[in-house]
Design an enzyme around this catalytic site. Structure first.
Site, PDB file in Angstrom:
ATOM      1  N   ASN A   9      53.373  36.930  14.754  1.00 28.79           N
ATOM      2  CA  ASN A   9      51.973  37.034  13.613  1.00 28.79           C
ATOM      3  C   ASN A   9      51.919  34.959  13.882  1.00 28.79           C
ATOM      4  O   ASN A   9      53.062  34.138  12.566  1.00 28.79           O
ATOM      5  CB  ASN A   9      52.072  37.290  12.601  1.00 28.79           C
ATOM      6  CG  ASN A   9      51.168  36.613  11.024  1.00 28.79           C
ATOM      7  OD1 ASN A   9      50.540  36.271  12.133  1.00 28.79           O
ATOM      8  ND2 ASN A   9      51.199  37.014  10.086  1.00 28.79           N
ATOM      9  N   TRP A  10      51.298  35.002  14.255  1.00 28.21           N
ATOM     10  CA  TRP A  10      50.910  33.282  14.761  1.00 28.21           C
ATOM     11  C   TRP A  10      50.157  33.001  13.077  1.00 28.21           C
ATOM     12  O   TRP A  10      50.495  31.237  12.757  1.00 28.21           O
ATOM     13  CB  TRP A  10      50.306  32.535  15.434  1.00 28.21           C
ATOM     14  CG  TRP A  10      50.780  32.722  16.971  1.00 28.21           C
ATOM     15  CD1 TRP A  10      51.930  33.802  16.807  1.00 28.21           C
ATOM     16  CD2 TRP A  10      50.538  32.348  18.291  1.00 28.21           C
ATOM     17  NE1 TRP A  10      51.845  33.136  18.818  1.00 28.21           N
ATOM     18  CE2 TRP A  10      50.984  33.070  19.423  1.00 28.21           C
ATOM     19  CE3 TRP A  10      49.211  31.995  18.410  1.00 28.21           C
ATOM     20  CZ2 TRP A  10      50.621  32.518  20.641  1.00 28.21           C
ATOM     21  CZ3 TRP A  10      48.433  32.241  19.687  1.00 28.21           C
ATOM     22  CH2 TRP A  10      49.421  32.170  20.613  1.00 28.21           C
ATOM     23  N   LYS A  11      49.683  33.180  12.346  1.00 28.47           N
ATOM     24  CA  LYS A  11      48.820  32.842  10.677  1.00 28.47           C
ATOM     25  C   LYS A  11      48.099  31.696  11.218  1.00 28.47           C
ATOM     26  O   LYS A  11      47.800  31.931  11.972  1.00 28.47           O
ATOM     27  CB  LYS A  11      50.207  32.396   9.518  1.00 28.47           C
ATOM     28  CG  LYS A  11      51.412  33.453   9.526  1.00 28.47           C
ATOM     29  CD  LYS A  11      52.115  33.354   8.692  1.00 28.47           C
ATOM     30  CE  LYS A  11      53.040  34.457   8.718  1.00 28.47           C
ATOM     31  NZ  LYS A  11      53.819  34.817   7.306  1.00 28.47           N
ATOM     32  N   HIS A  95      48.109  42.137   5.639  1.00 34.29           N
ATOM     33  CA  HIS A  95      49.580  41.213   5.316  1.00 34.29           C
ATOM     34  C   HIS A  95      49.276  40.594   3.402  1.00 34.29           C
ATOM     35  O   HIS A  95      48.690  40.561   2.360  1.00 34.29           O
ATOM     36  CB  HIS A  95      49.158  40.181   6.165  1.00 34.29           C
ATOM     37  CG  HIS A  95      50.691  38.926   6.342  1.00 34.29           C
ATOM     38  ND1 HIS A  95      51.093  37.991   5.271  1.00 34.29           N
ATOM     39  CD2 HIS A  95      51.498  39.908   7.422  1.00 34.29           C
ATOM     40  CE1 HIS A  95      52.089  37.761   5.917  1.00 34.29           C
ATOM     41  NE2 HIS A  95      52.259  38.024   6.534  1.00 34.29           N
ATOM     42  N   GLU A  97      50.270  37.682   2.869  1.00 30.93           N
ATOM     43  CA  GLU A  97      49.688  36.867   2.168  1.00 30.93           C
ATOM     44  C   GLU A  97      47.503  36.887   2.286  1.00 30.93           C
ATOM     45  O   GLU A  97      47.263  36.394   1.480  1.00 30.93           O
ATOM     46  CB  GLU A  97      49.265  35.529   3.065  1.00 30.93           C
ATOM     47  CG  GLU A  97      50.596  34.842   3.234  1.00 30.93           C
ATOM     48  CD  GLU A  97      50.752  34.837   4.796  1.00 30.93           C
ATOM     49  OE1 GLU A  97      50.402  34.515   6.087  1.00 30.93           O
ATOM     50  OE2 GLU A  97      52.281  34.592   4.992  1.00 30.93           O
ATOM     51  N   GLU A 167      57.258  44.189   4.673  1.00 30.25           N
ATOM     52  CA  GLU A 167      57.461  42.479   4.840  1.00 30.25           C
ATOM     53  C   GLU A 167      57.745  42.222   3.302  1.00 30.25           C
ATOM     54  O   GLU A 167      56.422  42.385   2.246  1.00 30.25           O
ATOM     55  CB  GLU A 167      56.530  42.192   5.572  1.00 30.25           C
ATOM     56  CG  GLU A 167      56.145  42.436   6.062  1.00 30.25           C
ATOM     57  CD  GLU A 167      55.342  40.954   7.222  1.00 30.25           C
ATOM     58  OE1 GLU A 167      55.918  40.717   8.500  1.00 30.25           O
ATOM     59  OE2 GLU A 167      54.506  40.760   6.646  1.00 30.25           O
ATOM     60  N   GLY A 173      58.845  33.697   5.205  1.00 29.13           N
ATOM     61  CA  GLY A 173      58.728  31.755   5.443  1.00 29.13           C
ATOM     62  C   GLY A 173      59.540  31.295   4.210  1.00 29.13           C
ATOM     63  O   GLY A 173      59.726  30.377   4.268  1.00 29.13           O
ATOM     64  N   SER A 212      61.350  36.419   7.940  1.00 30.09           N
ATOM     65  CA  SER A 212      62.570  35.607   8.517  1.00 30.09           C
ATOM     66  C   SER A 212      63.101  36.373   9.252  1.00 30.09           C
ATOM     67  O   SER A 212      64.391  35.970   9.332  1.00 30.09           O
ATOM     68  CB  SER A 212      63.762  35.063   6.607  1.00 30.09           C
ATOM     69  OG  SER A 212      62.859  34.121   6.228  1.00 30.09           O
ATOM     70  N   GLY A 233      56.924  35.360  12.116  1.00 32.15           N
ATOM     71  CA  GLY A 233      55.946  34.682  11.344  1.00 32.15           C
ATOM     72  C   GLY A 233      56.983  33.236  12.427  1.00 32.15           C
ATOM     73  O   GLY A 233      56.235  32.487  13.385  1.00 32.15           O
ATOM     74  N   GLY A 234      57.331  32.624  11.683  1.00 37.01           N
ATOM     75  CA  GLY A 234      57.239  31.229  11.416  1.00 37.01           C
ATOM     76  C   GLY A 234      58.201  31.336  13.583  1.00 37.01           C
ATOM     77  O   GLY A 234      58.002  30.623  14.131  1.00 37.01           O
TER      78      GLY A 234
HETATM   79  P1  13P Z   1      58.251  34.663   8.889  1.00 35.60           P
HETATM   80  O1  13P Z   1      59.185  35.126   9.794  1.00 35.60           O
HETATM   81  O2  13P Z   1      58.469  32.968   8.540  1.00 35.60           O
HETATM   82  O3  13P Z   1      59.174  35.023   7.547  1.00 35.60           O
HETATM   83  O4  13P Z   1      57.001  35.491   8.698  1.00 35.60           O
HETATM   84  C1  13P Z   1      56.469  36.764   8.154  1.00 35.60           C
HETATM   85  C2  13P Z   1      55.443  37.029   8.520  1.00 35.60           C
HETATM   86  O5  13P Z   1      55.048  37.165   7.519  1.00 35.60           O
HETATM   87  C3  13P Z   1      55.073  38.261   9.358  1.00 35.60           C
HETATM   88  O6  13P Z   1      53.816  38.575   9.195  1.00 35.60           O
END
Ligand code: 13P
Length: 250
Positions: A9-11, A95, A97, A167, A173, A212, A233-234
């Site tokens: 997930n590149w956000k 998600h 967010e 999640e 994050g 994470s 994510g990251g």
């Molecule tokens: P991180 O891997 O950066 O913690 O993000 C997880 C995430 O929200 C994937 O959708």
């Protein structure tokens, strides 16, 4: 046997140049990924470019969100048909967010799931508790409520055509990963909730962990019985890290 699914997930990250370098790296290394299915969910505007670069590779792609509306006066929104125009396979739904920053509630998330499923996209339904909810020991109530909203809207069979991503919001994050046992406990609880409706669906559906996950902790998490992949994510923005997670899945 559930096939592990690793999704990046590149956000709101990337640029044409960065995406090209990232995808070149993934394409060079994907041959070493023997078992897992792999996909990336890019910002809308990059999806045509991502589609062009990934067509003919084993890597699929998808959106990070979508509208419940088919078309019309909804400034800034993107429909399922638009995602399908660029051969998206997946779409992330609900998600945390989106839920916290953009006010998406259980009812809207359930509607999004229904619309995505009906359109032929594979929804990746995100659920999970906040730190406050974990500290109050209501994690199970929260994820049960989030799942029930979707089952009530679409039925258990349709939910089974999708993917669930557990999640924990406190792990996203933050560098704080749920321990394999903590994550496994919630994954098993989620599967149990589904099994109460339909055991076959519960056995079949893939439940990803997200929060994470990285090259260092992926193997232990993915070894747990009810963890069937990761929503990353990251670490999905770094070639070596993402590939290491994909290979850790088998
Ligand atoms: P991180 O891997 O950066 O913690 O993000 C997880 C995430 O929200 C994937 O959708």
């Amino acid at each position: 046997m559930r096939k592990p699914l690793i999704v990046g997930n590149w956000k709101m990250n990337g640029s044409l140049d960065d995406n090209k370098a990232l995808l070149d790296g993934f394409k060079a290394g994907i041959g070493n990924v023997k078992v897992a299915e792999v996909a990336v969910c890019a910002p809308y505007i990059y999806i045509p470019d991502v589609a062009e670069q990934l067509t003919g590779t084993p890597i699929a792609w998808g959106g990070q969100n979508m509208s419940i509306e088919a078309k019309g006066a909804f400034t800034g929104e993107i429909s399922t048909a638009m995602l399908l125009d660029f051969s998206c396979k997946y779409v992330i739904i609900g998600h945390s967010e989106r839920r916290t920053l953009y006010g998406e509630d259980d009812a809207l998330v359930a509607q999004k799931f229904a619309v995505a499923h009906k359109a032929g996209l594979i929804p990746i339904l995100c659920i999970g508790e906040t730190l406050d909810e974990r500290e109050k020991a209501v994690t199970e109530e929260v994820v049960a409520r989030q799942i029930k909203a979707v089952i009530d809207e679409v039925g258990i069979a349709s939910l089974g055509d999708g993917v669930i991503a557990y999640e924990p919001v406190w792990a996203i994050g933050t560098g704080k990963t749920a321990s394999p046992d903590q994550a496994q406990d919630v994954h098993a609880f989620i599967r149990g909730q589904l099994a109460a409706h339909d055991k076959a669906v519960a056995d079949k559906i893939r439940i990803q962990y997200g929060g994470s996950m990285n090259a260092g902790n992926a193997k232990e998490l993915l070894a747990m019985q009810d963890i069937d992949g990761g929503l990353i994510g990251g670490a999905s923005l770094k070639v070596e890290d993402f590939l290491a997670i994909c290979t850790a899945a088998g």
